[in-house]
Design a protein around this motif. Sequence first.
Motif, PDB file in Angstrom:
ATOM      1  N   ILE A 214      13.720  41.407  26.695  1.00 13.45           N
ATOM      2  CA  ILE A 214      13.611  39.988  27.043  1.00 13.45           C
ATOM      3  C   ILE A 214      13.468  39.179  25.757  1.00 13.45           C
ATOM      4  O   ILE A 214      12.581  39.450  24.942  1.00 13.45           O
ATOM      5  CB  ILE A 214      12.411  39.691  27.952  1.00 13.45           C
ATOM      6  N   VAL A 215      14.346  38.211  25.563  1.00 12.02           N
ATOM      7  CA  VAL A 215      14.187  37.257  24.464  1.00 12.02           C
ATOM      8  C   VAL A 215      13.285  36.141  24.978  1.00 12.02           C
ATOM      9  O   VAL A 215      13.598  35.499  25.981  1.00 12.02           O
ATOM     10  CB  VAL A 215      15.540  36.700  24.006  1.00 12.02           C
ATOM     11  N   LYS A 216      12.160  35.922  24.297  1.00  4.38           N
ATOM     12  CA  LYS A 216      11.130  35.014  24.808  1.00  4.38           C
ATOM     13  C   LYS A 216      10.926  33.816  23.888  1.00  4.38           C
ATOM     14  O   LYS A 216      11.081  33.912  22.675  1.00  4.38           O
ATOM     15  CB  LYS A 216       9.793  35.756  24.964  1.00  4.38           C
ATOM     16  N   THR A 217      10.549  32.704  24.504  1.00  4.30           N
ATOM     17  CA  THR A 217      10.139  31.504  23.763  1.00  4.30           C
ATOM     18  C   THR A 217       8.828  30.999  24.343  1.00  4.30           C
ATOM     19  O   THR A 217       8.716  30.800  25.559  1.00  4.30           O
ATOM     20  CB  THR A 217      11.192  30.391  23.863  1.00  4.30           C
ATOM     21  N   HIS A 218       7.832  30.813  23.486  1.00  2.00           N
ATOM     22  CA  HIS A 218       6.575  30.162  23.850  1.00  2.00           C
ATOM     23  C   HIS A 218       6.582  28.750  23.284  1.00  2.00           C
ATOM     24  O   HIS A 218       6.793  28.570  22.075  1.00  2.00           O
ATOM     25  CB  HIS A 218       5.370  30.901  23.259  1.00  2.00           C
ATOM     26  N   ASN A 219       6.365  27.774  24.119  1.00  2.00           N
ATOM     27  CA  ASN A 219       6.218  26.397  23.655  1.00  2.00           C
ATOM     28  C   ASN A 219       4.928  25.847  24.258  1.00  2.00           C
ATOM     29  O   ASN A 219       4.908  25.318  25.369  1.00  2.00           O
ATOM     30  CB  ASN A 219       7.421  25.550  24.078  1.00  2.00           C
TER      31      ASN A 219
END
Length: 625
Positions: A214-219
């Motif tokens: 899974i390619v993840k982004t936390h914002n």
Amino acid sequence: YHSKQAYLSVKKEGDVIKTILKPDTRYDAIINFQDKNVSHGYYQIIVNTSSKISNEQQAYTAGYAEGYMTSRLIYMYYENMLNYQKQLKLENGSYDWDPFYREYAKNQMQYINDNYEADKTDQFWIMAHLTLEWLSGLTAGYNANNPKRYHIVEDFYILNLIGDQKDLSYFIKKNIDQEQNHRCSVGIVITPDLRNLFVSHATWGSFYTNFIKIVKTHNFHFTGVRTTQQNVHFSSYPGFLYSYDDFYVVRNTANDQQLQLVITETTYNTFNQTAKEEFLDKQGHVVPTFIRVMIANWNCDSAASWLLDIQREISWTYNNNFLLVDYNLFKKAQEEADLNVRKQTLLTGKLLSSVEIVTGMTAETDETQNLIENQFVASLNSPRDEKLYNFSGYFDENLLEKDDLWSFYEGSRFCICKKMLPKVDSIEKIQEFIRYNNFLGEECAKNDSARVIAARYDLRTPEMTNRNLGYSGATDAKIIDLELMMQNQFMIIVGPTSGGNSQLKRFNFTEIEELYKEKGQLKPKPLGVHIILPEMWGTVCQYGDPEPSTAAVVCCIVIPFIAVGAAMIVWKILFDKKALKQKYAKVEELELMETETQDIQKNTKVKVAIEGQILQGEDEASNLE
């Protein structure tokens, strides 16, 4: 959430959780889930939290959203890991974690909570506390959407400890784990004119567990810490807080300035049994690496502050060489026309920082001079620092084995680095390097399919190498350069390397299962993997055989993380007081988000690499919201 793309909004009101399968900015957290598994070999999630709620509520609802939306993947990955590890066999034939890890996890979580309660103003403990809130949310979200197996927070804490377990297993086995394999390759290159800078990383791992990515982004918008907005992009796995693929692009905001920091690493061993006895804390009264990494990622406003947090409350487990590349500094240097001025700018500002960690000792260095003089810096699972190399037992291990397998400067991979990395001047060439495995024609490799940049342990022959084969190797590659950073993108390539000058055959799961049967080591089929790989890796991609002169690429896409910037803008618009006063119909609200995103993203292109060639693809950027 079983579709190609889906949204989930989460709101916490007391002990009640409300969810809706739409992006609703009145909620606490919104997750966008994309299934790109068949086309590119990975899933993608982007998680945004509201700046209007508390830190704890942000962390919990962000975790809940991910746990709920990826529950099916978490279930499969967790079961695969237990079946692969086979630590404790239960009466029903299934497996569980060793009791030592359960006790260790309980003690460690309590230790973190006690320290947070003792000083709620300490930024380190604030962030450590929020990682536990995230895990609590993840567990609740998972349980709310997966009836197959109930989990407690402790289960997922131990799953995240998987990197640390390699060192902690000493307390169970009471001997040094003598695995004859490495984990990961890193190559960082700067061009002679100091106009481009490449960072590449290849994860090495099990072909049994490492193919649900899974390619993840936390914002996030945590307060009371160095950063006012935490923006982190990384490749990872279901249920993981951190990467475990060892590659992060950090774009935090602090003092109205946005950071552009790339962090990558390779794992180190410690063969020194005395050091393990002296420095490992059996009670867990330390902070594990997976938590310290995310504290450093979320809370850094510079490479220097990142290095402070990673070395605080150090656990001496899952030890690594962390390399930090400051692209803000590199972009600043591009303003200078004179080469010498550019060089001085980079040297003064510390373009490339490094910390090497083995059990009981660290070495922090500025690698900028080394990078500029030699045009590259590599990290290859063996310490560059001589003191660490000797202290951790690498030198003695080489003497014992009468080999240079564990050497850095005398090792096969550094030999290849010296040949290939100074010639890198394009994405295609760095891609060829990080996927390189020409073990039959490469003198440096010594006829070993694992003494290369992208290993294939399954092709190793004991007769030629006197070492055992294994069903593991390079499972991916991540790449970024200045242009990709400017376009808010990084490249990911998924799959065991194949083809090339040695004409490596593609990895075949069915063939491997037959070999397991012959050895009497049959394992259950890995869940999830056969969904995309019915038999042979890469057949679903339907790419032709690679050209003999190129590195093989199974699936590759450039990940645009500019989509997150669009999400932030849309979020700000919809959370504006005036905007909130308007009575949007739900359909109109969705249309507004889509319209804004498409307008902002209209010039962003996705690039797909097939067999080493970059091709211009369709505009998918609006779909990444």
